[in-house]
Design a protein around this motif. Sequence first.
Motif, short mmCIF file in Angstrom:
data_model
loop_
_atom_site.label_atom_id
_atom_site.label_comp_id
_atom_site.label_asym_id
_atom_site.label_seq_id
_atom_site.Cartn_x
_atom_site.Cartn_y
_atom_site.Cartn_z
N GLU A 106 0.82 -1.21 0.00
CA GLU A 106 0.00 0.00 0.00
C GLU A 106 0.86 1.26 0.00
OE1 GLU A 106 -2.76 -0.48 3.20
OE2 GLU A 106 -3.80 -2.11 2.16
N ARG A 107 2.01 1.22 0.71
CA ARG A 107 2.94 2.36 0.66
C ARG A 107 3.47 2.56 -0.75
NH1 ARG A 107 7.47 1.32 4.79
NH2 ARG A 107 8.60 2.63 3.35
N ILE A 108 3.79 1.46 -1.42
CA ILE A 108 4.30 1.55 -2.79
C ILE A 108 3.22 2.10 -3.71
CG2 ILE A 108 5.09 0.18 -4.76
CD1 ILE A 108 6.51 -1.63 -2.70
N LEU A 109 1.98 1.66 -3.52
CA LEU A 109 0.89 2.14 -4.37
C LEU A 109 0.63 3.63 -4.20
CD1 LEU A 109 -1.66 -0.80 -4.09
CD2 LEU A 109 -0.22 -0.21 -6.05
N ARG A 110 0.93 4.18 -3.01
CA ARG A 110 0.71 5.60 -2.77
C ARG A 110 1.82 6.47 -3.35
NH1 ARG A 110 -1.23 3.80 2.42
NH2 ARG A 110 0.83 4.15 3.28
N LEU A 111 2.92 5.86 -3.80
CA LEU A 111 4.01 6.64 -4.38
C LEU A 111 3.56 7.29 -5.69
CD1 LEU A 111 7.03 4.18 -4.01
CD2 LEU A 111 6.66 6.26 -2.71
N PRO A 112 4.10 8.47 -6.00
CA PRO A 112 3.80 9.07 -7.31
C PRO A 112 4.38 8.19 -8.44
CG PRO A 112 4.88 10.65 -5.84
CD PRO A 112 4.90 9.34 -5.16
N LEU A 113 3.88 8.35 -9.63
CA LEU A 113 4.29 7.52 -10.76
C LEU A 113 5.79 7.58 -11.00
CD1 LEU A 113 3.54 5.68 -13.10
CD2 LEU A 113 3.15 7.71 -14.48
N ARG A 114 6.36 8.77 -10.92
CA ARG A 114 7.81 8.92 -11.15
C ARG A 114 8.60 8.09 -10.14
NH1 ARG A 114 10.07 14.74 -12.01
NH2 ARG A 114 8.93 14.33 -13.90
N ASP A 115 8.19 8.08 -8.88
CA ASP A 115 8.89 7.30 -7.86
C ASP A 115 8.69 5.80 -8.07
OD1 ASP A 115 9.86 9.60 -6.72
OD2 ASP A 115 8.29 9.72 -5.19
N LYS A 116 7.52 5.41 -8.57
CA LYS A 116 7.29 4.00 -8.88
C LYS A 116 8.22 3.53 -9.99
CE LYS A 116 2.47 4.00 -7.53
NZ LYS A 116 1.09 4.02 -8.00
N THR A 159 10.31 -10.44 -4.36
CA THR A 159 11.41 -9.57 -3.95
C THR A 159 11.49 -9.63 -2.43
OG1 THR A 159 11.04 -8.11 -5.82
CG2 THR A 159 12.26 -7.21 -3.97
N PRO A 160 12.69 -9.85 -1.88
CA PRO A 160 12.81 -9.88 -0.42
C PRO A 160 12.29 -8.58 0.20
CG PRO A 160 14.83 -10.64 -1.46
CD PRO A 160 13.95 -10.11 -2.55
N ARG A 161 11.55 -8.73 1.29
CA ARG A 161 10.91 -7.57 1.91
C ARG A 161 11.93 -6.54 2.37
NH1 ARG A 161 6.81 -9.05 6.22
NH2 ARG A 161 5.80 -9.81 4.34
N ALA A 162 13.07 -6.98 2.88
CA ALA A 162 14.09 -6.03 3.35
C ALA A 162 14.59 -5.16 2.19
CB ALA A 162 15.25 -6.78 3.98
N VAL A 163 14.74 -5.75 1.03
CA VAL A 163 15.20 -5.00 -0.14
C VAL A 163 14.13 -3.99 -0.56
CG1 VAL A 163 15.86 -5.20 -2.57
CG2 VAL A 163 16.66 -6.90 -0.93
N LEU A 164 12.87 -4.40 -0.57
CA LEU A 164 11.78 -3.49 -0.92
C LEU A 164 11.72 -2.32 0.07
CD1 LEU A 164 8.70 -5.59 -2.03
CD2 LEU A 164 9.84 -3.80 -3.31
N GLU A 165 11.78 -2.62 1.36
CA GLU A 165 11.70 -1.56 2.36
C GLU A 165 12.88 -0.60 2.23
OE1 GLU A 165 11.36 -3.64 6.06
OE2 GLU A 165 9.22 -4.03 5.77
N GLU A 166 14.06 -1.15 1.93
CA GLU A 166 15.24 -0.29 1.76
C GLU A 166 15.06 0.67 0.59
OE1 GLU A 166 19.62 -1.16 0.04
OE2 GLU A 166 18.96 -2.46 1.67
N HIS A 167 14.53 0.19 -0.51
CA HIS A 167 14.37 1.04 -1.68
C HIS A 167 13.19 1.99 -1.56
CE1 HIS A 167 17.50 -0.40 -4.35
NE2 HIS A 167 17.27 -1.62 -3.90
N VAL A 168 12.14 1.60 -0.85
CA VAL A 168 10.99 2.49 -0.68
C VAL A 168 11.34 3.63 0.26
CG1 VAL A 168 8.64 2.64 0.22
CG2 VAL A 168 9.28 0.77 -1.27
#
Length: 121
Positions: free
Chosen positions: A39-49, A111-120
Amino acid sequence: MTTFWIVVAAGAAVLLVALGVAVWWMWRHRDAAGRALVERILRLPLRDKLRLALALMREPRIPLLVRAVPPALVLYLAMPLDVIPDFIPVIGHLDDALVLLLGVAVLLRFTPRAVLEEHVA
């Protein structure tokens, strides 16, 4: 000739239902922390996605097949040939949306969750 199009439409409908079930199943089997991250990723603007997708493509801690998902999605959406042709009303464009959702679900699922959280972050 009409029978052919009825068979094509029925096959397309079955394919779309299968893709929809796959996306729903992948979303349903996430834990609460995983859903919150998505849900945090979905709230990102398109450019950030888009930046996130590029960063994940280059991340060596992610398996190669998972890193290949974003370029495969771009190629599929840019390709003039579709699984279900776009001239078929509604279903023609819906298959592109479901393939995109399935690709994003696969990318987020494997994708490992730690990697996703680091990049988000």
